[in-house]
Design a protein around this motif. Structure first.
Motif, mmCIF file in Angstrom:
data_model
loop_
_atom_site.group_PDB
_atom_site.id
_atom_site.type_symbol
_atom_site.label_atom_id
_atom_site.label_comp_id
_atom_site.label_asym_id
_atom_site.label_seq_id
_atom_site.Cartn_x
_atom_site.Cartn_y
_atom_site.Cartn_z
ATOM 1 N N PRO A 118 101.156 67.333 51.789
ATOM 2 C CA PRO A 118 99.774 67.248 51.888
ATOM 3 C C PRO A 118 99.472 67.360 53.371
ATOM 4 C CG PRO A 118 100.679 64.847 51.888
ATOM 5 C CD PRO A 118 101.973 65.995 51.396
ATOM 6 N N SER A 119 98.282 68.401 53.580
ATOM 7 C CA SER A 119 97.789 68.407 54.911
ATOM 8 C C SER A 119 96.128 68.080 54.715
ATOM 9 C CB SER A 119 98.032 69.966 55.191
ATOM 10 O OG SER A 119 97.341 70.195 56.458
ATOM 11 N N PRO A 120 95.860 67.204 55.744
ATOM 12 C CA PRO A 120 96.537 66.461 56.929
ATOM 13 C C PRO A 120 97.706 65.288 56.202
ATOM 14 C CG PRO A 120 94.303 65.623 56.922
ATOM 15 C CD PRO A 120 94.578 66.850 55.938
ATOM 16 N N ALA A 121 98.739 64.912 56.882
ATOM 17 C CA ALA A 121 99.487 63.987 56.269
ATOM 18 C C ALA A 121 98.620 62.618 56.029
ATOM 19 C CB ALA A 121 100.673 63.988 57.170
ATOM 20 N N SER A 122 98.838 62.239 54.788
ATOM 21 C CA SER A 122 98.226 60.800 54.541
ATOM 22 C C SER A 122 99.046 59.715 55.539
ATOM 23 C CB SER A 122 98.568 60.391 53.315
ATOM 24 O OG SER A 122 98.148 61.176 52.360
ATOM 25 N N THR A 123 97.999 58.958 56.079
ATOM 26 C CA THR A 123 98.510 57.739 57.076
ATOM 27 C C THR A 123 98.807 56.542 56.117
ATOM 28 O OG1 THR A 123 96.254 56.952 57.422
ATOM 29 C CG2 THR A 123 97.326 58.397 58.886
ATOM 30 N N VAL A 124 100.120 55.907 56.343
ATOM 31 C CA VAL A 124 100.646 54.798 55.540
ATOM 32 C C VAL A 124 100.602 53.838 56.344
ATOM 33 C CG1 VAL A 124 102.270 54.445 53.869
ATOM 34 C CG2 VAL A 124 101.727 56.476 54.216
ATOM 35 N N LEU A 125 99.908 52.682 55.858
ATOM 36 C CA LEU A 125 100.516 51.167 56.455
ATOM 37 C C LEU A 125 101.408 50.477 55.424
ATOM 38 C CD1 LEU A 125 99.573 49.189 58.651
ATOM 39 C CD2 LEU A 125 98.110 48.317 57.270
ATOM 40 N N ALA A 126 102.567 49.945 56.131
ATOM 41 C CA ALA A 126 103.527 49.244 55.203
ATOM 42 C C ALA A 126 103.431 47.820 55.806
ATOM 43 C CB ALA A 126 104.994 49.821 55.072
ATOM 44 N N ILE A 127 103.227 47.068 54.797
ATOM 45 C CA ILE A 127 102.936 45.575 55.060
ATOM 46 C C ILE A 127 104.332 44.597 54.775
ATOM 47 C CG2 ILE A 127 101.676 43.261 54.534
ATOM 48 C CD1 ILE A 127 99.417 45.263 53.899
#
Length: 310
Positions: free
Chosen positions: A187-196
């Motif tokens: 995917p563009s732009p790259a998805s931002t991922v927060l891992a808890i």
């Protein structure tokens, strides 16, 4: 026996006897000494610690679940003498005796007389490792910051355990799988991922963790760009609002909606909540840096490509 026959037999045999006597060496034959025992291995682990390990370890174990998986992937499994209470994969590991690792059961471990114990940073304290060293049991640490470090770790295990072909075959196979994943569209732009990793307080996978490399290979980006001192930093709600991640990992939408977002209702403003892009990856794949790392990257890619909820 008639004398004439005996004389003829002796006459015929005498030249042969003389020939054999002539061929006999003047000195007695010497027996080659047995091959000298192979010298022990002098190793340096990922913490820079030096240790001596037998040339051919015959009794081994790991104090980290991820390394138990690695041993089962590379070693002769008959040489694995134990597991810890959290080592539950592969299923064959469940048949091994259990050594408690929290706190470490030194007495039971020493009684098993392992030739070497493998572990990872963050799992076994250096104080425990030093105590085992003093008791004659070397402890070998590995550390993984990138997926390539896992491949290197598997290769090192093959070298230490005399299983180089097995390790090479496994690593070559994993690299081929990973190249296939990397060749897929991203995917563009790259998805931002927060891992808890914990919810109260809020701990997350920081920039300087293996997760950052895995999510990059999957086509995403760790939402935490800042490098904190701790690999799993505690974040404030204000900080997370500023990050505004596209995706949150750590539990299903229903679970986190009734727990995490109930505790921090202001975080419902982030993009991930608004689009319901909140997922629960397989815990073992997320937390264990082992031979299933490419499987973890594939799972993360599948989550990244999951469409937002309408």
């Amino acid at each position: 026996m008639p004398r004439l026959f005996a004389a003829r037999l002796l006459g015929r045999s005498l030249p042969l006897l003389l020939l054999l006597a002539a061929c006999r060496p003047d000195t007695p034959a010497t027996i080659a000494p047995p091959e000298a025992a192979a010298a022990p291995q002098q190793l340096r682990d990922d913490l820079g610690r030096t240790l001596t390990v037998p040339a051919h370890p015959r009794r081994i174990m790991a104090l980290a679940a991820s390394m138990t998986e690695m041993l089962y992937a590379v070693a002769d499994t008959a040489t694995i003498v134990a597991r810890t209470q959290v080592c539950d994969y592969p299923a064959a590991a469940l048949r091994k005796p259990v050594i408690n690792s929290y706190p470490l059961d030194l007495e039971r471990l020493v009684a098993l007389k392992p030739d070497v114990v493998f572990t990872t940073t963050g799992i076994t304290s250096e104080a425990d490792a030093q105590r085992l060293q003093e008791l004659g049991i070397p402890v070998y640490y590995q550390q993984y910051d990138k997926v390539e470090d896992i491949f290197r770790g598997l290769t090192d295990l093959g070298r230490i355990l005399g299983r180089v072909p097995q390790a090479r075959h496994l690593v070559d196979s994993l690299r081929a799988e990973l190249r296939a994943v990397e060749s897929l569209p991203k995917p563009s732009p790259a998805s931002t991922v927060l891992a808890i990793t914990w919810t109260d307080p809020i701990y997350v996978y920081g920039q300087n963790t293996l997760f950052t490399d895995k999510i990059r290979l999957a086509g995403g980006q760790n939402a935490v760009l800042e490098k904190f001192t701790q690999p799993y930093p505690a974040l404030t709600r204000e900080y997370i609002l500023q990050l505004n991640p596209d995706i949150v990992l750590g539990g299903s939408f229903g679970k986190l909606d009734s727990t995490f977002f109930r505790l921090y209702p202001e975080l419902k403003r982030i993009q991930a909540y608004q689009t319901r892009r909140i997922y629960d990856p397989t815990d073992d794949l997320m937390s264990r840096p082992g031979p299933r790392v490419v499987e973890s990257v594939k799972e993360l890619r599948g989550l990244i490509w999951s469409p937002p909820a309408p």
